[in-house]
Design a protein around this motif. Sequence first.
Motif, PDB file in Angstrom:
ATOM      1  N   ILE A  81       0.842  -1.199   0.000  1.00 47.14           N
ATOM      2  CA  ILE A  81       0.000   0.000   0.000  1.00 47.14           C
ATOM      3  C   ILE A  81       0.875   1.247   0.000  1.00 47.14           C
ATOM      4  O   ILE A  81       0.627   2.196  -0.749  1.00 47.14           O
ATOM      5  N   VAL A 105       0.890   4.211  -2.820  1.00 47.68           N
ATOM      6  CA  VAL A 105       0.647   5.616  -2.487  1.00 47.68           C
ATOM      7  C   VAL A 105       1.821   6.484  -2.933  1.00 47.68           C
ATOM      8  O   VAL A 105       1.631   7.528  -3.571  1.00 47.68           O
ATOM      9  N   THR A 164       1.797   6.809  -6.737  1.00 45.79           N
ATOM     10  CA  THR A 164       0.684   7.650  -7.166  1.00 45.79           C
ATOM     11  C   THR A 164       0.986   9.116  -6.888  1.00 45.79           C
ATOM     12  O   THR A 164       0.727   9.987  -7.728  1.00 45.79           O
ATOM     13  N   CYS A 222      -5.643   3.931  -5.960  1.00 45.06           N
ATOM     14  CA  CYS A 222      -5.155   5.082  -5.210  1.00 45.06           C
ATOM     15  C   CYS A 222      -5.271   6.322  -6.088  1.00 45.06           C
ATOM     16  O   CYS A 222      -4.888   6.292  -7.262  1.00 45.06           O
ATOM     17  N   SER A 252      -6.153   9.116  -1.384  1.00 42.18           N
ATOM     18  CA  SER A 252      -6.834   8.047  -0.663  1.00 42.18           C
ATOM     19  C   SER A 252      -6.701   6.727  -1.418  1.00 42.18           C
ATOM     20  O   SER A 252      -6.431   6.695  -2.614  1.00 42.18           O
ATOM     21  N   VAL A 253      -6.896   5.656  -0.671  1.00 43.66           N
ATOM     22  CA  VAL A 253      -6.815   4.286  -1.176  1.00 43.66           C
ATOM     23  C   VAL A 253      -8.193   3.654  -0.968  1.00 43.66           C
ATOM     24  O   VAL A 253      -8.804   3.828   0.087  1.00 43.66           O
ATOM     25  N   THR A 304      -6.258   6.995   4.035  1.00 43.85           N
ATOM     26  CA  THR A 304      -5.974   8.322   3.505  1.00 43.85           C
ATOM     27  C   THR A 304      -4.491   8.582   3.719  1.00 43.85           C
ATOM     28  O   THR A 304      -3.861   7.974   4.599  1.00 43.85           O
TER      29      THR A 304
END
Length: 115
Positions: free
Chosen positions: A24, A28, A31, A67, A84-85, A96
């Motif tokens: 994750i 993030v 992204t 994301c 946010s995911v 977030t």
Amino acid sequence: MLRLPYRKELAGDRESGARHVGAIAALVDTTFGYAIHRRLSERRGFATLDLRIEHLQRLTAGQDILCVGDCHKLTATIAFVRGSVYHDDPDAAIATAVGICMFTGGVAPMEAEEN
């Protein structure tokens, strides 16, 4: 928006199949890098100084993760990003995040690269 397809090799909890938090974080950070790059008019190097992720609920095993990121402020040396995911619904965030990146090098024009 970037998508991380579900792969059992990325499970952090083998019993539930839930994704590892490192996957994750990588999603993030990548992204956010794209969000910054979209705001720039010239090519610049940058590095993540701070990345904070608040996990709001458990991931659902077997589902892709999406994301979205927004670079909401740029200065001469710093970029501020947030995002946010989620699985399917952007209004049902799994996590977030906020981040700060620092520009590390000079400026190069955004020209098409030669192959």
